[in-house]
Scaffold this motif. Structure first.
Motif, PDB file in Angstrom:
ATOM      1  N   ASP A 178      -3.874  11.427   7.626  1.00  0.00           N
ATOM      2  CA  ASP A 178      -3.746  11.699   6.192  1.00  0.00           C
ATOM      3  C   ASP A 178      -3.054  10.543   5.473  1.00  0.00           C
ATOM      4  O   ASP A 178      -3.394  10.211   4.332  1.00  0.00           O
ATOM      5  N   HIS A 233      -5.918   3.831   2.346  1.00  0.00           N
ATOM      6  CA  HIS A 233      -7.227   3.213   2.156  1.00  0.00           C
ATOM      7  C   HIS A 233      -7.698   3.294   0.703  1.00  0.00           C
ATOM      8  O   HIS A 233      -8.482   2.465   0.246  1.00  0.00           O
ATOM      9  N   LYS A 234      -7.203   4.271  -0.026  1.00  0.00           N
ATOM     10  CA  LYS A 234      -7.616   4.425  -1.424  1.00  0.00           C
ATOM     11  C   LYS A 234      -7.030   3.347  -2.327  1.00  0.00           C
ATOM     12  O   LYS A 234      -7.532   3.123  -3.440  1.00  0.00           O
ATOM     13  N   VAL A 235      -5.973   2.668  -1.864  1.00  0.00           N
ATOM     14  CA  VAL A 235      -5.410   1.572  -2.659  1.00  0.00           C
ATOM     15  C   VAL A 235      -5.729   0.204  -2.039  1.00  0.00           C
ATOM     16  O   VAL A 235      -5.307  -0.823  -2.555  1.00  0.00           O
ATOM     17  N   ARG A 236      -6.471   0.197  -0.951  1.00  0.00           N
ATOM     18  CA  ARG A 236      -6.874  -1.048  -0.298  1.00  0.00           C
ATOM     19  C   ARG A 236      -8.153  -1.586  -0.910  1.00  0.00           C
ATOM     20  O   ARG A 236      -9.145  -0.872  -1.012  1.00  0.00           O
ATOM     21  N   PHE A 257       0.839  -1.206   0.000  1.00  0.00           N
ATOM     22  CA  PHE A 257       0.000   0.000   0.000  1.00  0.00           C
ATOM     23  C   PHE A 257       0.873   1.255   0.000  1.00  0.00           C
ATOM     24  O   PHE A 257       0.611   2.207  -0.745  1.00  0.00           O
ATOM     25  N   HIS A 290       2.616   1.685  -3.369  1.00  0.00           N
ATOM     26  CA  HIS A 290       1.612   2.001  -4.390  1.00  0.00           C
ATOM     27  C   HIS A 290       1.145   3.449  -4.253  1.00  0.00           C
ATOM     28  O   HIS A 290       1.051   4.186  -5.241  1.00  0.00           O
ATOM     29  N   ALA A 291       0.865   3.864  -3.026  1.00  0.00           N
ATOM     30  CA  ALA A 291       0.303   5.200  -2.799  1.00  0.00           C
ATOM     31  C   ALA A 291       1.302   6.320  -3.075  1.00  0.00           C
ATOM     32  O   ALA A 291       0.911   7.415  -3.501  1.00  0.00           O
ATOM     33  N   THR A 339      -5.642   7.649   5.322  1.00  0.00           N
ATOM     34  CA  THR A 339      -6.655   7.955   4.304  1.00  0.00           C
ATOM     35  C   THR A 339      -6.140   7.641   2.906  1.00  0.00           C
ATOM     36  O   THR A 339      -6.841   7.047   2.076  1.00  0.00           O
ATOM     37  N   ALA A 340      -4.899   8.026   2.640  1.00  0.00           N
ATOM     38  CA  ALA A 340      -4.306   7.748   1.321  1.00  0.00           C
ATOM     39  C   ALA A 340      -4.163   6.248   1.087  1.00  0.00           C
ATOM     40  O   ALA A 340      -4.465   5.742  -0.003  1.00  0.00           O
TER      41      ALA A 340
END
Length: 364
Positions: A241, A247-250, A96, A99-100, A244-245
């Protein structure tokens, strides 16, 4: 068929040989095999975990908020549940992070020898992997490389797998004072429960670190001392923060209902955890004494494994010899080391290992 060209430079992660494969290849009975290659808890998991698993829930997806597990971890570490992300093992959260933050010219930095998945995930995304000259964590070398190359992510494995050495918390703080807040620093605490027990100066307090250094993420796992390697549950603790970032790739439902139930219960039984750690270091002393008596070099370990190295040991030959007799340990030849890593087992398992190594020395 066209494959990602990055795959050409990636060696597959070498997991410990499974018991079932040893049964098939060598005809050894399953009950006669001792697996000490993957740093699993030889005492299993808390009995309360087995009591908590309800198979009737299997038709439903898990609650994707994972609120009960996050609340338990938040109370355990003194953070807010919003500071936590759950992964399928802590290695998923490593992915994650990469990736992020991935971008053109992306770079990561880690110790010369450390957890292989840092480099594997980084290469998969086309990142440049920077390593320190020393195998273990030399923070002066980390800082020099950081100042020269400005990596996007720095990985600190505390304690370090597969070597077992461990930085002190104060050393890490002194290092972080020189790092830009734009660089993510991953403190991988997969074995932190062991290190903190052995030496409080090497214990990491995630709440303190993420409050003082907002570019830090702390990783933990239920695969080691909690005895849930087969359930694959890890977690990350960081400022909101960052979480949150990530979680967008999870992907949703990234751990199973069974895994969730098991982790929640395992976390509650800290008495079982303390007992396992105490027995681990009692048996660790036997490995150190055995090494000293037999002229074997070893790295002082703050984990649930010990790394043996010696000129009189050809690691690949010894590991294969042990394997053929039903004892699975980890050969570190893939790290270009003439060394073997042995998970600290039960008293009975360790006695068997010592007897076999002595037999090997007598015959070679």
């Amino acid at each position: 068929m066209y494959f990602n060209p990055m795959l050409r430079d990636i060696a597959s992660y070498e997991a410990g040989k499974p018991i079932e494969l040893v049964v098939r290849e060598y005809g050894i009975k399953r009950e006669d095999i001792v697996k000490l290659a993957s740093n699993e808890n030889p005492y299993g998991t808390s009995p309360k975990v087995l009591q908590s698993i309800h198979l009737e829930d299997m038709s439903l997806y898990p609650d994707d908020s994972y609120y009960e597990l996050k609340d338990g971890l938040a109370a355990h570490y003194g953070v807010d549940s919003q500071n936590i992300i759950i992964g399928s093992g802590s290695d998923q959260i490593i992915e994650f992070c990469i990736h992020a933050l991935h971008k053109e010219g992306f770079k990561i930095l880690h110790a010369g020898i450390t957890f292989a998945m840092y480099g594997i995930y980084a290469k998969l995304y086309g990142a440049k992997v920077l390593k320190t000259p020393d195998n273990a964590h030399n923070l002066a070398q980390f800082l020099e490389s950081y100042q020269t190359h400005k990596p996007d992510i720095i990985f600190l494995c505390v304690p370090n797998n597969p070597l077992g050495e461990c930085l002190e918390s104060k050393q890490i703080e002194d290092f972080l004072a020189h790092i830009s807040p734009d660089t993510l620093v991953v403190i991988d605490g997969a074995y932190q429960e062991y290190a903190a027990y052995k030496d409080s100066a090497r214990g990491i307090a995630p709440a303190h670190f993420i409050d003082k250094y907002p570019n830090v993420i702390y990783l933990g796992t239920f695969s080691k001392v909690y005895g849930l390697g087969g359930m694959r549950v890890g977690y990350g603790i960081a400022q909101k923060d960052i979480i949150t970032a990530l979680h967008k790739v999870r992907a949703p439902f990234n751990i199973t209902t069974l895994s969730l139930q098991a982790a929640i219960s395992a976390l509650k039984d800290q008495e079982f955890i303390r007992s396992c750690i105490q027995k681990n270091f009692e048996q660790m002393t036997r490995y150190e004494e055995f090494a000293t008596t037999n002229g074997i070099g070893f790295i002082p370990s703050y984990t649930n494994f010990i790394t043996y190295h010696s000129e009189q040991i050809q690691s690949t030959k010894l590991c294969q010899w042990l394997l053929e007799r039903g004892v699975i340990v980890r050969d570190l030849a893939s790290y270009s080391l003439n060394a073997l890593r042995i998970t600290i087992g039960t008293q009975e398992q360790n006695t068997r290992v010592f007897a076999l190594i002595q037999e090997y020395f007598s015959n070679n």
